[in-house]
Design an enzyme around this catalytic site. Structure first.
Site, PDB file in Angstrom:
ATOM      1  N   GLU A   5      -2.350  11.225   3.398  1.00 13.84           N
ATOM      2  CA  GLU A   5      -3.402  11.020   4.396  1.00 13.84           C
ATOM      3  C   GLU A   5      -3.389  12.241   5.304  1.00 13.84           C
ATOM      4  OE1 GLU A   5      -4.211   6.670   5.846  1.00 13.84           O
ATOM      5  OE2 GLU A   5      -2.045   7.042   5.883  1.00 13.84           O
TER       6      GLU A   5
ATOM      7  N   GLU B 117       0.864  -1.190   0.000  1.00 13.66           N
ATOM      8  CA  GLU B 117       0.000   0.000   0.000  1.00 13.66           C
ATOM      9  C   GLU B 117       0.892   1.228   0.000  1.00 13.66           C
ATOM     10  OE1 GLU B 117      -3.135   0.151   2.981  1.00 13.66           O
ATOM     11  OE2 GLU B 117      -2.855   2.305   3.183  1.00 13.66           O
TER      12      GLU B 117
END
Length: 152
Positions: free
Chosen positions: A45, A40
């Site tokens: 974020e 990932e």
């Protein structure tokens, strides 16, 4: 889905305590090796409970959840202006940046799962272990994306 290249995403992310917007990628082989074996790449974020702190992180076997391979950078106006979130991904290096400012670098190798096709996910999660408590007054959240560019 693609392997290697330069990615630029111009986005304005939402504010609000408990919001958790992300611009990320998963290995296309997730259905056969599952997560975190597929790898990932979190290009961006942001947690509304920690305003303006941008995280760039990799998740893979041995480095996921609380022990993920990442870093963060505080930028001004993350939720009120568009910013450029970037990934430079090659056979030897993975670099995550915001507005041309490096957040995190990882040496890529055959020992980590970042040498096959990945696909994009753009979403806003709410709450959770990373997102934290959701403000009861938060009634909507929008992530505006101006563009996604992939150069190979």
């Amino acid at each position: 889905a693609f392997t290697y290249g330069k990615v630029e995403v111009s986005a304005k992310i939402p504010s609000g305590k408990g919001s958790w917007p992300a611009i990320w990628m998963l290995g296309s082989n997730i259905n056969t090796v599952s997560w975190p074996g597929c790898g990932e790449i979190d290009i961006m974020e942001h947690v509304g409970n920690d305003l303006n702190k941008i995280h760039g992180t990799l998740h893979y076997p041995g480095r996921f959840g609380g022990s993920a391979d990442g870093n963060s950078k505080v930028i001004p106006n993350a939720t009120t202006e568009f910013h450029k979130y970037q990934l430079e991904w090659s056979v030897s290096t993975i670099k995550i940046s915001v507005d041309d400012q490096l957040i995190h670098t990882v040496a890529n190798s055959a020992n980590i799962p970042f040498n096959h096709n990945f696909f994009f996910i753009l979403n806003i999660a709410m709450g959770g272990g990373f997102g934290g408590n959701i403000d009861a007054d938060l009634t909507n959240a929008t992530m505006e994306v101006d563009y996604i560019r992939v150069y190979q």
